[in-house]
Design a protein around this motif. Structure first.
Motif, PDB file in Angstrom:
ATOM      1  N   ALA A 190      10.163 -96.360  17.110  1.00  0.00           N
ATOM      2  CA  ALA A 190       9.372 -96.792  18.268  1.00  0.00           C
ATOM      3  C   ALA A 190       9.969 -98.093  18.798  1.00  0.00           C
ATOM      4  CB  ALA A 190       7.915 -97.010  17.865  1.00  0.00           C
ATOM      5  N   PHE A 191      10.607 -98.837  17.902  1.00  0.00           N
ATOM      6  CA  PHE A 191      11.190-100.126  18.250  1.00  0.00           C
ATOM      7  C   PHE A 191      12.326 -99.969  19.263  1.00  0.00           C
ATOM      8  CE2 PHE A 191      14.474-103.379  17.254  1.00  0.00           C
ATOM      9  CZ  PHE A 191      13.781-104.503  17.666  1.00  0.00           C
ATOM     10  N   ASN A 192      13.289 -99.087  18.962  1.00  0.00           N
ATOM     11  CA  ASN A 192      14.397 -98.920  19.918  1.00  0.00           C
ATOM     12  C   ASN A 192      14.358 -97.597  20.680  1.00  0.00           C
ATOM     13  OD1 ASN A 192      15.539 -96.952  18.260  1.00  0.00           O
ATOM     14  ND2 ASN A 192      16.957 -98.364  17.280  1.00  0.00           N
ATOM     15  N   ALA A 193      13.246 -96.903  20.541  1.00  0.00           N
ATOM     16  CA  ALA A 193      12.966 -95.662  21.286  1.00  0.00           C
ATOM     17  C   ALA A 193      13.753 -94.419  20.832  1.00  0.00           C
ATOM     18  CB  ALA A 193      13.146 -95.869  22.792  1.00  0.00           C
ATOM     19  N   THR A 194      14.509 -94.522  19.766  1.00  0.00           N
ATOM     20  CA  THR A 194      15.272 -93.359  19.297  1.00  0.00           C
ATOM     21  C   THR A 194      14.357 -92.181  18.945  1.00  0.00           C
ATOM     22  OG1 THR A 194      16.975 -94.788  18.378  1.00  0.00           O
ATOM     23  CG2 THR A 194      16.914 -92.537  17.534  1.00  0.00           C
ATOM     24  N   ASN A 195      14.659 -91.042  19.557  1.00  0.00           N
ATOM     25  CA  ASN A 195      13.984 -89.767  19.261  1.00  0.00           C
ATOM     26  C   ASN A 195      12.495 -89.690  19.571  1.00  0.00           C
ATOM     27  OD1 ASN A 195      16.145 -88.193  18.502  1.00  0.00           O
ATOM     28  ND2 ASN A 195      15.954 -88.604  16.317  1.00  0.00           N
ATOM     29  N   VAL A 196      11.927 -90.693  20.208  1.00  0.00           N
ATOM     30  CA  VAL A 196      10.490 -90.624  20.505  1.00  0.00           C
ATOM     31  C   VAL A 196      10.237 -89.525  21.549  1.00  0.00           C
ATOM     32  CG1 VAL A 196       8.484 -91.848  21.450  1.00  0.00           C
ATOM     33  CG2 VAL A 196       9.994 -92.991  19.816  1.00  0.00           C
ATOM     34  N   GLU A 197      11.032 -89.531  22.607  1.00  0.00           N
ATOM     35  CA  GLU A 197      10.931 -88.467  23.620  1.00  0.00           C
ATOM     36  C   GLU A 197      11.144 -87.098  22.984  1.00  0.00           C
ATOM     37  OE1 GLU A 197      10.073 -90.233  27.256  1.00  0.00           O
ATOM     38  OE2 GLU A 197      10.635 -88.137  27.077  1.00  0.00           O
ATOM     39  N   SER A 198      12.189 -86.993  22.165  1.00  0.00           N
ATOM     40  CA  SER A 198      12.530 -85.708  21.539  1.00  0.00           C
ATOM     41  C   SER A 198      11.404 -85.196  20.657  1.00  0.00           C
ATOM     42  CB  SER A 198      13.775 -85.828  20.666  1.00  0.00           C
ATOM     43  OG  SER A 198      14.812 -86.372  21.398  1.00  0.00           O
ATOM     44  N   ALA A 199      10.773 -86.109  19.925  1.00  0.00           N
ATOM     45  CA  ALA A 199       9.686 -85.701  19.029  1.00  0.00           C
ATOM     46  C   ALA A 199       8.547 -85.063  19.827  1.00  0.00           C
ATOM     47  CB  ALA A 199       9.184 -86.890  18.233  1.00  0.00           C
ATOM     48  N   PHE A 200       8.153 -85.724  20.905  1.00  0.00           N
ATOM     49  CA  PHE A 200       7.064 -85.172  21.718  1.00  0.00           C
ATOM     50  C   PHE A 200       7.500 -83.898  22.425  1.00  0.00           C
ATOM     51  CE2 PHE A 200       5.301 -89.384  21.062  1.00  0.00           C
ATOM     52  CZ  PHE A 200       3.957 -89.103  20.897  1.00  0.00           C
ATOM     53  N   SER A 201       8.723 -83.892  22.958  1.00  0.00           N
ATOM     54  CA  SER A 201       9.120 -82.687  23.681  1.00  0.00           C
ATOM     55  C   SER A 201       9.302 -81.494  22.751  1.00  0.00           C
ATOM     56  CB  SER A 201      10.331 -82.932  24.592  1.00  0.00           C
ATOM     57  OG  SER A 201      11.466 -83.121  23.820  1.00  0.00           O
ATOM     58  N   THR A 202       9.703 -81.741  21.506  1.00  0.00           N
ATOM     59  CA  THR A 202       9.803 -80.653  20.521  1.00  0.00           C
ATOM     60  C   THR A 202       8.437 -79.987  20.331  1.00  0.00           C
ATOM     61  OG1 THR A 202      11.626 -81.707  19.341  1.00  0.00           O
ATOM     62  CG2 THR A 202      10.310 -80.127  18.084  1.00  0.00           C
ATOM     63  N   VAL A 203       7.421 -80.827  20.106  1.00  0.00           N
ATOM     64  CA  VAL A 203       6.073 -80.298  19.874  1.00  0.00           C
ATOM     65  C   VAL A 203       5.512 -79.626  21.127  1.00  0.00           C
ATOM     66  CG1 VAL A 203       3.677 -80.985  19.425  1.00  0.00           C
ATOM     67  CG2 VAL A 203       5.518 -81.930  18.050  1.00  0.00           C
ATOM     68  N   LEU A 204       5.623 -80.315  22.259  1.00  0.00           N
ATOM     69  CA  LEU A 204       5.018 -79.800  23.493  1.00  0.00           C
ATOM     70  C   LEU A 204       5.693 -78.520  23.980  1.00  0.00           C
ATOM     71  CD1 LEU A 204       4.502 -83.291  25.141  1.00  0.00           C
ATOM     72  CD2 LEU A 204       2.687 -81.777  24.286  1.00  0.00           C
ATOM     73  N   THR A 205       7.007 -78.449  23.831  1.00  0.00           N
ATOM     74  CA  THR A 205       7.728 -77.240  24.256  1.00  0.00           C
ATOM     75  C   THR A 205       7.370 -76.060  23.359  1.00  0.00           C
ATOM     76  OG1 THR A 205       9.525 -78.609  25.082  1.00  0.00           O
ATOM     77  CG2 THR A 205      10.026 -76.285  24.759  1.00  0.00           C
ATOM     78  N   GLU A 206       7.247 -76.327  22.062  1.00  0.00           N
ATOM     79  CA  GLU A 206       6.863 -75.261  21.127  1.00  0.00           C
ATOM     80  C   GLU A 206       5.455 -74.747  21.446  1.00  0.00           C
ATOM     81  OE1 GLU A 206       8.602 -73.639  19.063  1.00  0.00           O
ATOM     82  OE2 GLU A 206       7.149 -72.640  17.761  1.00  0.00           O
ATOM     83  N   ILE A 207       4.530 -75.662  21.731  1.00  0.00           N
ATOM     84  CA  ILE A 207       3.164 -75.260  22.089  1.00  0.00           C
ATOM     85  C   ILE A 207       3.213 -74.425  23.371  1.00  0.00           C
ATOM     86  CG2 ILE A 207       0.892 -76.070  22.835  1.00  0.00           C
ATOM     87  CD1 ILE A 207       1.510 -78.693  21.205  1.00  0.00           C
TER      88      ILE A 207
END
Ligand code: GDP
Ligand code: MG
Length: 177
Positions: A155-172
């Protein structure tokens, strides 16, 4: 807020769970507002935040719930899980105990949430390379065994935060379509 004329096709409730101080609130602040704070008290009391995104030409409102300091085992109520279609199970890569508690959180989730809930395991604070206590491979292996998605984030340098949410949301999204 937002454009009132914007048509929302889907609202997906996603819950953040995991031990205290693993970075749940900061992951959410990073995703919803692109903010980060070293002072964790800044976000206490916030129930949920939203962000609208487009998947496959449909607008999806992600409604992401944060535990307002109820991380003690069994303190998170079933109301928190009600209607959730996604869950982000967060541990801190620098604190072994937070990873060791993941099976408990998973058990809790499986007891209270919908059986088809999409779950991602998240090892947060990947920026703290010198303090790492959990090897990536161990978490990856656990996630595979349990059928969870897995990513390490910061969360500090933003690494993979977008990817984490998009992984879940796209799967849903793919499940409901
Ligand atoms: P929560 O209790 O799970 O909601 O954890 P918080 O989001 O309040 O974060 C706990 C502490 O960890 C705060 O001091 C944050 O600034 C810090 N923190 C959160 N995410 C990260 C991260 O990715 N990297 C680093 N270095 N610190 C983080
Ligand atoms: Mg918090």
């Amino acid at each position: 807020y937002g454009d009132p004329s914007q048509k929302i096709d889907y609202v997906f409730k996603v819950v953040l769970i995991g031990d205290s101080a693993v970075g749940k609130s900061q992951i959410l602040a990073r995703y919803a507002r692109d903010e980060f704070s070293l002072d964790s008290k800044a976000t206490i009391g916030v129930e949920f935040q939203t962000r609208t995104l487009v998947i496959d030409h449909k607008s999806v409102k992600a409604q992401i719930w944060d535990t307002a300091g109820q991380e003690r085992y069994r303190a998170v109520t079933s109301a928190y899980y009600r209607g959730a279609v996604g869950a982000m199970l967060v541990y801190d890569i620098t604190r072994r105990q937070t990873f060791d508690h993941i099976p408990r959180w998973l058990e809790e989730l499986r007891a209270h949430a919908d059986k088809n809930i999409v779950i991602i395991l998240i090892g947060n604070k990947s920026d703290l390379v010198d303090q790492r206590a959990i090897p990536t491979e161990d978490a990856k292996e656990f996630a595979e065994k349990e059928g969870l998605f897995f990513l390490e984030t910061s969360a500090f340098n933003a690494t993979n935060v977008e990817s984490a949410f998009s992984t879940v949301l796209t799967e849903i999204f793919n499940i409901v379509n």
